[in-house]
Design a protein around this motif. Sequence first.
Motif, PDB file in Angstrom:
ATOM      1  N   GLU A 119      28.153  41.449  59.583  1.00  0.00           N
ATOM      2  CA  GLU A 119      29.178  42.400  59.151  1.00  0.00           C
ATOM      3  C   GLU A 119      28.958  42.775  57.676  1.00  0.00           C
ATOM      4  N   ASN A 136      26.870  51.408  52.675  1.00  0.00           N
ATOM      5  CA  ASN A 136      27.041  51.879  51.291  1.00  0.00           C
ATOM      6  C   ASN A 136      25.745  52.480  50.747  1.00  0.00           C
ATOM      7  N   PHE A 164      37.367  41.880  56.966  1.00  0.00           N
ATOM      8  CA  PHE A 164      36.672  43.092  56.510  1.00  0.00           C
ATOM      9  C   PHE A 164      37.088  43.434  55.078  1.00  0.00           C
ATOM     10  N   GLU A 165      38.399  43.280  54.841  1.00  0.00           N
ATOM     11  CA  GLU A 165      38.924  43.605  53.516  1.00  0.00           C
ATOM     12  C   GLU A 165      38.307  42.693  52.455  1.00  0.00           C
ATOM     13  N   PHE A 199      39.742  52.131  51.545  1.00  0.00           N
ATOM     14  CA  PHE A 199      39.518  51.102  52.567  1.00  0.00           C
ATOM     15  C   PHE A 199      39.610  51.696  53.972  1.00  0.00           C
ATOM     16  N   GLU A 239      34.781  43.804  51.767  1.00  0.00           N
ATOM     17  CA  GLU A 239      34.782  45.009  50.922  1.00  0.00           C
ATOM     18  C   GLU A 239      35.102  44.657  49.473  1.00  0.00           C
ATOM     19  N   LYS A 240      36.050  43.753  49.296  1.00  0.00           N
ATOM     20  CA  LYS A 240      36.399  43.345  47.928  1.00  0.00           C
ATOM     21  C   LYS A 240      35.230  42.627  47.269  1.00  0.00           C
ATOM     22  N   ARG A 267      27.882  46.514  56.192  1.00  0.00           N
ATOM     23  CA  ARG A 267      28.674  47.225  55.197  1.00  0.00           C
ATOM     24  C   ARG A 267      27.874  47.526  53.927  1.00  0.00           C
ATOM     25  N   ILE A 302      32.057  43.088  47.954  1.00  0.00           N
ATOM     26  CA  ILE A 302      31.041  44.112  47.619  1.00  0.00           C
ATOM     27  C   ILE A 302      31.453  44.864  46.343  1.00  0.00           C
ATOM     28  N   ASP A 303      32.762  45.145  46.255  1.00  0.00           N
ATOM     29  CA  ASP A 303      33.270  45.854  45.065  1.00  0.00           C
ATOM     30  C   ASP A 303      33.257  44.986  43.809  1.00  0.00           C
ATOM     31  N   LEU A 334      31.550  54.414  45.268  1.00  0.00           N
ATOM     32  CA  LEU A 334      30.207  53.827  45.153  1.00  0.00           C
ATOM     33  C   LEU A 334      29.526  54.223  43.841  1.00  0.00           C
ATOM     34  N   LYS A 385      36.543  53.706  54.780  1.00  0.00           N
ATOM     35  CA  LYS A 385      35.388  52.853  55.053  1.00  0.00           C
ATOM     36  C   LYS A 385      35.519  52.234  56.444  1.00  0.00           C
ATOM     37  N   GLU A 386      36.723  51.802  56.782  1.00  0.00           N
ATOM     38  CA  GLU A 386      36.936  51.194  58.109  1.00  0.00           C
ATOM     39  C   GLU A 386      36.692  52.204  59.214  1.00  0.00           C
ATOM     40  N   LYS A 392      40.820  42.312  60.319  1.00  0.00           N
ATOM     41  CA  LYS A 392      40.968  43.287  59.249  1.00  0.00           C
ATOM     42  C   LYS A 392      40.902  42.614  57.874  1.00  0.00           C
TER      43      LYS A 392
END
Lengths: 214, 243
Positions: free
Chosen positions: B37, B45, B5-6, A193, B9-10, B41, B12-13, A168, A196-197, B2
């Motif tokens: 969701e 963060n 979610f991945e 990952f 996350e990607k 997330r 957000i990144d 972050l 985080k999960e 999954k």
Amino acid sequence: MINFYSYYLVKCGYLLVKNRINIYQVAKYNLEETLEGIRRNDLNVMQFVYKELYSGIQFFVTSNSGSESDAQDIFQEALVIIFRKLTDGQLKVTCTFKTYLYSVCRLLWLKQLEKRKTKDEVSIDNENFIELTEETQDVIRQSERYKLYQTHFKKLSDDCQKILEMSLEKTSLRRIAEIMGYKCEKYAKKRKFLCKEKLVDEIKKDPTFKELAK
Amino acid sequence: MKQRFELIEKYIDGSLTSEESNSLEQLITSDSAFSKEYQLRLEVNKAIMEKNIMKFRDNLNMIYNEHRSLPGVVRLLFVRNWHLVSASVAILVIIGGFLISRLNNSSADRIFDKYYSSENAIYMTRSSELVVDAELSIALEKFQNNEYGEAINLLAMLEDNVVAQYYLGLSYMETDQFTEAKESFQFILDQSNNLFIEQAKWYQALCLLKLDNKEAATELFTSILNDDSLYNENATDILRRLK
């Protein structure tokens, strides 16, 4: 016998010194100084606030169907909310600090009573209070959620906490791999990952999460 | 699931292509579960990055635990201020008794030597362990270890702190700097409503005695008598010897 008295005198000595510091500084701090002290996370100021005002909040909560532990939670949460508002530059206090803190604690306790379906009003009010703005109520809701997230974050393993923090902070995966002693970036990415999960999963499993989502 | 979610996350990144990002943004606006969701997330963060809040909570917990760790009897004792005063009386009576037992001679220096004693070591050790302020804690440790020079350097920086000034005065006395000690005690006397007033007056009077200012010392010892101080008995004795 001598040891017993020595022990208590030591404790008395500690309290004498410490309490006198507190009384001296409480007398010295005005509203602005108190707020500034909280904003700076100043232990002395927080200790004064705690020592001066906690007993009143404890009395309020325990007189209205709560336990000492409830009182402690409410008191801490109120201070966190004040801290949040101070750091966001949102806080405008037009009454005494005592009244403001009591008002936040009162609102928090009312919400708690409502959740527990005990009752939605307090029967004993031992201080003056003010009506808080909708903005403050938003901060309260946000703070409840963030507290849950942070509680579970702190339960993660040290390496998971570190990886998430570093990612972050925009530390590159290569650097994270170096710091954590991983063989490659790919593994760092995978660990990030999974951490985080794990965190999100634990949050979702917490009954408080469902309560807050209502 | 999954994979979804991945993907979030990607996103957000910032590691998705612009095309992937666009389709994900559409999902966020059209699918409320997906949107929740994503929001969760994002918030998680933000929460992780709130180090100041976590530190604030840690501090509050520390203060609470410190408060709770005090034995119930002691906590009970200090619920009201008069108990606090009673406890201080107990300490001072013991110190006073110790001082009385050492009284013998009448010259200013001898009177000083007989009456002067800094705080007892146990009291200081335990106190310094619990004092929150790190600087004060270190300084008190130096004082306790008889490292008065270093204690003076540290305590002198805490110029608005009554406790620091009190031990600064004692440190000066331990190093025979009576003029400076007198000033530190004067600071305490200038503040109203603190527990060190009686001690400060007492030690300042002893400093004056050591500085051979018998007139001012006599005046202060007389004032101690008039205050109905715990040092009354000692002050009476000293005044008798100074005549």
